[in-house]
Design a protein around this motif. Sequence first.
Motif, PDB file in Angstrom:
ATOM      1  N   UNK A  58      56.999 -15.090  -1.833  1.00  0.00           N
ATOM      2  CA  UNK A  58      58.142 -14.911  -0.939  1.00  0.00           C
ATOM      3  C   UNK A  58      57.867 -15.341   0.497  1.00  0.00           C
ATOM      4  N   UNK A  59      56.623 -15.258   0.950  1.00  0.00           N
ATOM      5  CA  UNK A  59      56.309 -15.701   2.309  1.00  0.00           C
ATOM      6  C   UNK A  59      56.580 -17.190   2.462  1.00  0.00           C
ATOM      7  N   UNK A  60      56.220 -17.962   1.445  1.00  0.00           N
ATOM      8  CA  UNK A  60      56.500 -19.399   1.482  1.00  0.00           C
ATOM      9  C   UNK A  60      58.006 -19.652   1.516  1.00  0.00           C
ATOM     10  N   UNK A  61      58.742 -18.976   0.640  1.00  0.00           N
ATOM     11  CA  UNK A  61      60.176 -19.200   0.568  1.00  0.00           C
ATOM     12  C   UNK A  61      60.882 -18.742   1.841  1.00  0.00           C
ATOM     13  N   UNK A  62      60.425 -17.638   2.419  1.00  0.00           N
ATOM     14  CA  UNK A  62      61.036 -17.145   3.646  1.00  0.00           C
ATOM     15  C   UNK A  62      60.809 -18.111   4.803  1.00  0.00           C
ATOM     16  N   UNK A  90      50.878 -30.322   9.482  1.00  0.00           N
ATOM     17  CA  UNK A  90      50.687 -28.872   9.531  1.00  0.00           C
ATOM     18  C   UNK A  90      50.634 -28.277   8.125  1.00  0.00           C
ATOM     19  N   UNK A  91      51.418 -28.817   7.209  1.00  0.00           N
ATOM     20  CA  UNK A  91      51.404 -28.343   5.833  1.00  0.00           C
ATOM     21  C   UNK A  91      50.034 -28.585   5.200  1.00  0.00           C
ATOM     22  N   UNK A  92      49.494 -29.776   5.422  1.00  0.00           N
ATOM     23  CA  UNK A  92      48.172 -30.089   4.869  1.00  0.00           C
ATOM     24  C   UNK A  92      47.103 -29.154   5.435  1.00  0.00           C
ATOM     25  N   UNK A  93      47.166 -28.883   6.738  1.00  0.00           N
ATOM     26  CA  UNK A  93      46.175 -27.998   7.359  1.00  0.00           C
ATOM     27  C   UNK A  93      46.304 -26.567   6.844  1.00  0.00           C
ATOM     28  N   UNK A  94      47.540 -26.081   6.708  1.00  0.00           N
ATOM     29  CA  UNK A  94      47.740 -24.725   6.181  1.00  0.00           C
ATOM     30  C   UNK A  94      47.246 -24.621   4.747  1.00  0.00           C
ATOM     31  N   UNK A  95      47.445 -25.670   3.964  1.00  0.00           N
ATOM     32  CA  UNK A  95      46.971 -25.668   2.576  1.00  0.00           C
ATOM     33  C   UNK A  95      45.455 -25.585   2.517  1.00  0.00           C
ATOM     34  N   UNK A  96      44.772 -26.355   3.386  1.00  0.00           N
ATOM     35  CA  UNK A  96      43.309 -26.307   3.408  1.00  0.00           C
ATOM     36  C   UNK A  96      42.817 -24.936   3.879  1.00  0.00           C
ATOM     37  N   UNK A  97      43.498 -24.343   4.845  1.00  0.00           N
ATOM     38  CA  UNK A  97      43.100 -23.005   5.311  1.00  0.00           C
ATOM     39  C   UNK A  97      43.287 -21.968   4.210  1.00  0.00           C
ATOM     40  N   UNK A 102      40.440 -14.946   2.774  1.00  0.00           N
ATOM     41  CA  UNK A 102      39.527 -13.894   2.335  1.00  0.00           C
ATOM     42  C   UNK A 102      40.255 -12.626   1.900  1.00  0.00           C
ATOM     43  N   UNK A 103      41.556 -12.585   2.045  1.00  0.00           N
ATOM     44  CA  UNK A 103      42.349 -11.430   1.625  1.00  0.00           C
ATOM     45  C   UNK A 103      43.757 -11.897   1.294  1.00  0.00           C
ATOM     46  N   UNK A 104      44.484 -11.085   0.541  1.00  0.00           N
ATOM     47  CA  UNK A 104      45.853 -11.435   0.192  1.00  0.00           C
ATOM     48  C   UNK A 104      46.730 -11.485   1.431  1.00  0.00           C
ATOM     49  N   UNK A 105      46.489 -10.606   2.381  1.00  0.00           N
ATOM     50  CA  UNK A 105      47.297 -10.589   3.608  1.00  0.00           C
ATOM     51  C   UNK A 105      47.152 -11.908   4.359  1.00  0.00           C
ATOM     52  N   UNK A 106      45.923 -12.390   4.504  1.00  0.00           N
ATOM     53  CA  UNK A 106      45.735 -13.684   5.163  1.00  0.00           C
ATOM     54  C   UNK A 106      46.385 -14.815   4.370  1.00  0.00           C
ATOM     55  N   UNK A 107      46.285 -14.741   3.062  1.00  0.00           N
ATOM     56  CA  UNK A 107      46.929 -15.759   2.235  1.00  0.00           C
ATOM     57  C   UNK A 107      48.438 -15.725   2.421  1.00  0.00           C
ATOM     58  N   UNK A 108      49.016 -14.525   2.523  1.00  0.00           N
ATOM     59  CA  UNK A 108      50.455 -14.404   2.761  1.00  0.00           C
ATOM     60  C   UNK A 108      50.864 -15.090   4.063  1.00  0.00           C
ATOM     61  N   UNK A 112      53.292 -18.383   4.602  1.00  0.00           N
ATOM     62  CA  UNK A 112      54.425 -18.472   5.519  1.00  0.00           C
ATOM     63  C   UNK A 112      54.309 -19.715   6.397  1.00  0.00           C
ATOM     64  N   UNK A 113      53.085 -20.011   6.859  1.00  0.00           N
ATOM     65  CA  UNK A 113      52.865 -21.215   7.658  1.00  0.00           C
ATOM     66  C   UNK A 113      53.159 -22.474   6.847  1.00  0.00           C
ATOM     67  N   UNK A 114      52.760 -22.471   5.585  1.00  0.00           N
ATOM     68  CA  UNK A 114      53.109 -23.596   4.709  1.00  0.00           C
ATOM     69  C   UNK A 114      54.619 -23.782   4.629  1.00  0.00           C
ATOM     70  N   UNK A 115      55.336 -22.682   4.449  1.00  0.00           N
ATOM     71  CA  UNK A 115      56.785 -22.766   4.343  1.00  0.00           C
ATOM     72  C   UNK A 115      57.422 -23.323   5.592  1.00  0.00           C
ATOM     73  N   UNK A 116      56.983 -22.877   6.768  1.00  0.00           N
ATOM     74  CA  UNK A 116      57.539 -23.373   8.026  1.00  0.00           C
ATOM     75  C   UNK A 116      57.261 -24.869   8.180  1.00  0.00           C
ATOM     76  N   UNK A 117      56.025 -25.270   7.898  1.00  0.00           N
ATOM     77  CA  UNK A 117      55.674 -26.689   7.992  1.00  0.00           C
ATOM     78  C   UNK A 117      56.446 -27.517   6.976  1.00  0.00           C
ATOM     79  N   UNK A 118      56.610 -26.978   5.767  1.00  0.00           N
ATOM     80  CA  UNK A 118      57.385 -27.683   4.754  1.00  0.00           C
ATOM     81  C   UNK A 118      58.828 -27.865   5.160  1.00  0.00           C
ATOM     82  N   UNK A 119      59.399 -26.882   5.851  1.00  0.00           N
ATOM     83  CA  UNK A 119      60.768 -26.999   6.339  1.00  0.00           C
ATOM     84  C   UNK A 119      60.901 -28.158   7.317  1.00  0.00           C
ATOM     85  N   UNK A 120      59.928 -28.299   8.204  1.00  0.00           N
ATOM     86  CA  UNK A 120      59.960 -29.410   9.155  1.00  0.00           C
ATOM     87  C   UNK A 120      59.874 -30.754   8.434  1.00  0.00           C
ATOM     88  N   UNK A 121      58.964 -30.846   7.470  1.00  0.00           N
ATOM     89  CA  UNK A 121      58.775 -32.109   6.759  1.00  0.00           C
ATOM     90  C   UNK A 121      60.007 -32.498   5.956  1.00  0.00           C
TER      91      UNK A 121
END
Length: 521
Positions: A58-62, A90-97, A102-108, A112-121
């Motif tokens: 949901x973080x990606x979709x949001x 930015x999407x590529x960088x977020x994917x590599x990060x 190291x935790x689900x929270x960081x992955x979430x 979200x950063x992937x989703x924002x970058x994907x929206x721009x692209x």
Amino acid sequence: MTSFAASPRRTTAKLPILGAVCLAALAMPFSFTAPALALQAIEHTLGGTPLALVWVTNAFMLGFGSCLMAFGALADRCGRKRVFLAGTLAFALASLCATRASSVVWLDWLRAAQGIAGAAALSAGAAALAQEFDGHERTRAFSLLGTTFGVGLACGPLVAGWLIEHFGWRSVFVGTAVLTTLAVSAGTRYMRETRDPAALGFDWLGAATFTAALALFTCAVLDAPSNGWDSARVITLLAASSVFAAAFVIVEGRVRQPMLDLSLFRYARFVGVQFLAAAPAYSYVVLLVLLPVRFVGIEGHDTVTAGRMMFALSAPMLVVPLVAGWLARRMSAGVVAGAGLLICAIGQLWLAQCAPGQSSSALYAAMATIGCGIGLPWGLMDGLAVSVVPKERAGMAAGIFNTTRVAGEGVALAVVAALLAGLVAAQLHGFAQGAVLREAAGRLAMGDLAGALSNLPQANRASLVAGYGEAFRVLLRALACVTVLSAATVFGFLGRTPDHAPIEADAEPAPQASRIEARMQ
């Protein structure tokens, strides 16, 4: 920088631009479907609560859905190439990060950063295509863009399952980084800069209020299964979401150059296209997340097998959208799209009869029926969306359409996840009550059968699987009802209007709408 009125180029010179946008677009459905297959592996590696695991999707979709309109408008003002390249990089960088999370929270947060970058692209890339192609060429270009999404949805589970099985769940993020890096390379070399010369500013207040309203609503729906719909937290979140939604409407009605031109909703075809954009969310997209969770977590299949099973749902997307284009040349696109949604509803009712562990032949046939049904509107939506606004507002048009589609998908995922957890809890009420029941139901709805058993030691595996199966059956019947209603709405708004007809207002257009009509002449 070149302006909007850049000189036309030959079709062969435009193809690399189309390829760059399609490469970026291919990464979006893969980023959506792959984590659903990887969810059990992510939980095994990083742990996390049911709510934190839900946010992986949901973080990606949001992030994606809440920012599409904003980046569409920003691309018109600042330049489509600039925003496209920034988004893909930015999407590529977020994917590599994400591979180092190291935790689900960081992955979430990274999702979200992937989703924002994907929206721009995506919004900037679609706007760039609208400037390069005209007439039938534009229709074919956007049809190919839609087909690219279909390829990503069809092949994504297969590729993701193989990657997870052989290289671990982190490898799926490496795959998306590779795709978007290739898109950056092609876009840098071949894409030219274009912008809307009439764009005077960016609607920051509109973007902020819209994002806040959508984020707060999603948080409320996802929190409801664990805290209860009557909890102070959920009620507060829903109330705040309503306030921001009202503020967004007020802002967009008063700002000189809005992110969302509300006057467009005076046109029946524009409204119909938005309903069509949201329709696949409940009829198809939610199953891309729910079914892998069921196959891996409840039925015990490995990720490769689950990916192969998902191919039955998505494989029709490789062919049926092309059939839809052929049919739309002979009848109304609204009729074709509405008929597809009805076929989809039949598949959902069929799938509802397939309990976990039963014969796979009926399961595959039901999934293929859903895929064939949704492929009809899927092949027409992007072309219809581009035809209802003036060319120089293509960024806004792409943003509105894709926001409706993706935001609808994000809301649908949140609502359906909460509904499934509630239905599972109703099936398990004899084993526990209160917070223990909600925790167990949440884990079972997310496919964590072992976690649910640890919360309900008096239950056994067979009873939990049976309870999940009954809840899933009721859910599919509810989704089929929503799909039928969506089909009726599409028939009503788009079924009688020829695809080539100009937009006709239902009432006297506002001054802003009149300016839009003038630009379309």
